[in-house]
Design a protein around this motif. Structure first.
Motif, PDB file in Angstrom:
ATOM      1  N   ALA A 100      -8.215  25.499  42.123  1.00 49.13           N
ATOM      2  CA  ALA A 100      -9.547  25.933  41.594  1.00 49.13           C
ATOM      3  C   ALA A 100      -9.719  25.684  40.297  1.00 49.13           C
ATOM      4  O   ALA A 100     -10.783  25.525  39.858  1.00 49.13           O
ATOM      5  N   ILE A 101      -8.485  24.881  39.404  1.00 46.10           N
ATOM      6  CA  ILE A 101      -8.898  25.314  38.026  1.00 46.10           C
ATOM      7  C   ILE A 101      -9.581  23.583  38.206  1.00 46.10           C
ATOM      8  O   ILE A 101      -8.742  23.272  37.939  1.00 46.10           O
ATOM      9  N   ARG A 102     -10.632  23.487  36.968  1.00 53.33           N
ATOM     10  CA  ARG A 102     -10.719  22.456  36.483  1.00 53.33           C
ATOM     11  C   ARG A 102     -11.953  22.971  35.643  1.00 53.33           C
ATOM     12  O   ARG A 102     -12.486  23.446  34.825  1.00 53.33           O
ATOM     13  N   VAL A 103     -11.225  21.754  34.444  1.00 58.26           N
ATOM     14  CA  VAL A 103     -11.809  21.600  33.276  1.00 58.26           C
ATOM     15  C   VAL A 103     -12.606  20.621  32.917  1.00 58.26           C
ATOM     16  O   VAL A 103     -12.334  19.753  32.828  1.00 58.26           O
ATOM     17  N   VAL A 104     -13.731  21.081  32.702  1.00 56.73           N
ATOM     18  CA  VAL A 104     -14.969  20.208  32.084  1.00 56.73           C
ATOM     19  C   VAL A 104     -15.180  19.812  30.502  1.00 56.73           C
ATOM     20  O   VAL A 104     -15.490  20.934  30.406  1.00 56.73           O
ATOM     21  N   ARG A 105     -14.968  19.377  29.921  1.00 57.29           N
ATOM     22  CA  ARG A 105     -14.742  18.490  28.581  1.00 57.29           C
ATOM     23  C   ARG A 105     -16.468  17.892  28.392  1.00 57.29           C
ATOM     24  O   ARG A 105     -17.280  17.672  29.078  1.00 57.29           O
ATOM     25  N   GLY A 107     -19.710  16.689  27.705  1.00 58.83           N
ATOM     26  CA  GLY A 107     -20.304  14.672  27.785  1.00 58.83           C
ATOM     27  C   GLY A 107     -19.472  14.175  29.013  1.00 58.83           C
ATOM     28  O   GLY A 107     -19.652  13.514  29.517  1.00 58.83           O
ATOM     29  N   GLU A 108     -18.754  15.400  30.203  1.00 56.18           N
ATOM     30  CA  GLU A 108     -18.232  15.091  31.563  1.00 56.18           C
ATOM     31  C   GLU A 108     -18.627  15.582  32.320  1.00 56.18           C
ATOM     32  O   GLU A 108     -20.442  16.911  32.427  1.00 56.18           O
ATOM     33  N   GLY A 109     -18.726  15.531  33.550  1.00 53.45           N
ATOM     34  CA  GLY A 109     -19.321  16.192  35.026  1.00 53.45           C
ATOM     35  C   GLY A 109     -20.114  15.840  35.432  1.00 53.45           C
ATOM     36  O   GLY A 109     -20.398  14.440  34.771  1.00 53.45           O
ATOM     37  N   LEU A 110     -20.076  15.607  36.524  1.00 53.29           N
ATOM     38  CA  LEU A 110     -20.786  14.757  37.064  1.00 53.29           C
ATOM     39  C   LEU A 110     -22.520  15.141  36.807  1.00 53.29           C
ATOM     40  O   LEU A 110     -23.342  16.301  36.630  1.00 53.29           O
ATOM     41  N   GLY A 111     -23.225  14.117  36.590  1.00 58.15           N
ATOM     42  CA  GLY A 111     -24.896  14.249  35.787  1.00 58.15           C
ATOM     43  C   GLY A 111     -25.442  13.528  36.897  1.00 58.15           C
ATOM     44  O   GLY A 111     -25.404  12.758  37.435  1.00 58.15           O
ATOM     45  N   VAL A 112     -26.834  14.437  37.302  1.00 59.17           N
ATOM     46  CA  VAL A 112     -27.555  13.931  38.127  1.00 59.17           C
ATOM     47  C   VAL A 112     -29.428  14.098  36.941  1.00 59.17           C
ATOM     48  O   VAL A 112     -29.241  15.548  36.619  1.00 59.17           O
ATOM     49  N   ALA A 113     -30.132  13.427  37.102  1.00 55.89           N
ATOM     50  CA  ALA A 113     -30.860  12.853  36.742  1.00 55.89           C
ATOM     51  C   ALA A 113     -31.885  14.206  37.208  1.00 55.89           C
ATOM     52  O   ALA A 113     -32.029  14.383  38.673  1.00 55.89           O
ATOM     53  N   ASN A 114     -32.892  14.651  35.791  1.00 58.46           N
ATOM     54  CA  ASN A 114     -33.709  15.842  37.016  1.00 58.46           C
ATOM     55  C   ASN A 114     -35.364  15.535  35.837  1.00 58.46           C
ATOM     56  O   ASN A 114     -35.093  14.606  34.578  1.00 58.46           O
ATOM     57  N   VAL A 115     -35.971  16.348  36.332  1.00 58.69           N
ATOM     58  CA  VAL A 115     -37.443  15.877  36.011  1.00 58.69           C
ATOM     59  C   VAL A 115     -37.429  15.761  34.806  1.00 58.69           C
ATOM     60  O   VAL A 115     -37.406  17.572  33.984  1.00 58.69           O
ATOM     61  N   GLY A 116     -37.748  15.473  33.237  1.00 58.76           N
ATOM     62  CA  GLY A 116     -37.772  16.239  32.216  1.00 58.76           C
ATOM     63  C   GLY A 116     -36.123  15.889  31.379  1.00 58.76           C
ATOM     64  O   GLY A 116     -35.927  16.626  30.102  1.00 58.76           O
ATOM     65  N   GLY A 117     -35.017  15.697  32.281  1.00 58.24           N
ATOM     66  CA  GLY A 117     -33.527  15.878  31.530  1.00 58.24           C
ATOM     67  C   GLY A 117     -32.632  15.291  32.528  1.00 58.24           C
ATOM     68  O   GLY A 117     -32.844  14.449  33.704  1.00 58.24           O
ATOM     69  N   MET A 118     -31.771  15.874  32.307  1.00 57.79           N
ATOM     70  CA  MET A 118     -30.598  16.027  33.099  1.00 57.79           C
ATOM     71  C   MET A 118     -29.460  17.046  33.915  1.00 57.79           C
ATOM     72  O   MET A 118     -30.134  18.382  33.524  1.00 57.79           O
ATOM     73  N   ALA A 119     -29.076  17.218  34.409  1.00 60.14           N
ATOM     74  CA  ALA A 119     -28.171  18.450  35.546  1.00 60.14           C
ATOM     75  C   ALA A 119     -26.805  18.125  35.230  1.00 60.14           C
ATOM     76  O   ALA A 119     -26.767  16.486  35.621  1.00 60.14           O
ATOM     77  N   ARG A 120     -25.869  18.925  35.751  1.00 59.26           N
ATOM     78  CA  ARG A 120     -24.167  18.642  34.766  1.00 59.26           C
ATOM     79  C   ARG A 120     -23.691  19.952  36.227  1.00 59.26           C
ATOM     80  O   ARG A 120     -24.114  20.558  35.969  1.00 59.26           O
ATOM     81  N   MET A 121     -22.790  19.058  36.646  1.00 58.45           N
ATOM     82  CA  MET A 121     -22.113  20.470  37.774  1.00 58.45           C
ATOM     83  C   MET A 121     -21.022  20.854  36.980  1.00 58.45           C
ATOM     84  O   MET A 121     -19.971  19.554  36.741  1.00 58.45           O
ATOM     85  N   LEU A 122     -20.445  21.573  37.210  1.00 62.27           N
ATOM     86  CA  LEU A 122     -19.329  22.061  35.757  1.00 62.27           C
ATOM     87  C   LEU A 122     -18.213  23.319  36.819  1.00 62.27           C
ATOM     88  O   LEU A 122     -17.565  23.318  36.591  1.00 62.27           O
TER      89      LEU A 122
END
Length: 220
Positions: A100-105, A107-122
């Protein structure tokens, strides 16, 4: 079929496009599997989530991806959470190890549009918590959200106002960079930006009480 990078795309960007395509496919497959486990047709899921049948069909085939509000509706209809669904998509990343080791740089990671911005799973689907970064610039409160998992919210940048509906009534908290707040699962909550910049960056960490492979009953 995964989307192929545009010819001439730099290697790093091409790799990110392939990963994003794989994540969309994994997210769609998870939603389809949960829908079938709940004994729902696409039409029934569309009715429960108040989303269109064609959109859900494309989503399950990995041809599109939802916004956070849409994902919230789908998650509630399937008896799970946005974060659990997003975490499932991380399984498609080639560098997620069995430990379960995951390095997220940056600008990386799953980005999803959110109201007024973005969300990113880390985070990683194997972990017991789901960390999500929120960036936004909305100055008005949207709809309340609630989910089973307890949540910790840390303000990385900006000033925000957090609105909670607790058992003792409504409470509103103004937070600045470096401040944090935590609340129990099931607490309806929402937030908005304050100040001159009207921008914020938040880290929300939710404990993984509900997973895409669980057997929670869908909401009626």
């Amino acid at each position: 079929m995964p989307v192929q990078p545009t010819p001439g795309t730099p290697p790093q960007a091409a790799s990110r496009q392939r990963t994003n395509s794989a994540q969309r496919a994994e997210l769609g497959a998870t939603i389809r599997r949960l829908r079938k486990e709940r004994g729902l047709t696409l039409v029934q899921l569309a009715q429960r989530s108040d989303l269109s049948h064609p959109f859900l069909s494309q989503l399950e085939r990995g041809l599109t991806h939802p916004s956070m509000p849409s994902l919230h509706r789908i998650a509630r209809a399937l008896g799970t959470t946005q974060q659990a669904l997003l975490a499932s998509a991380v399984r498609a990343e080639p560098d997620v190890t069995r430990q379960a080791i995951r390095v997220v740089r940056c600008g990386e990671g799953l980005g999803v549009a959110n109201v007024g911005g973005m969300a990113r799973m880390l985070g990683s689907p194997q972990l017991g918590v789901h960390p999500v970064e929120y960036r936004g610039a909305r100055t008005d409160f949207g709809d309340y959200y609630d989910h089973p998992g307890d949540e910790f919210l840390y303000v990385v940048d900006g000033d925000v106002e957090v609105d909670l509906l607790t058992a003792d009534g409504r409470t509103v908290h103004q937070l600045a960079a470096g401040d944090s707040i935590s609340y129990l699962g099931g607490t309806p909550h929402r937030w908005r930006a304050l100040g001159d910049s009207d921008r914020f960056r938040l880290l929300a960490v939710q404990n993984a009480t509900d997973t895409p492979t669980g057997t929670a009953e869908p909401h009626g």
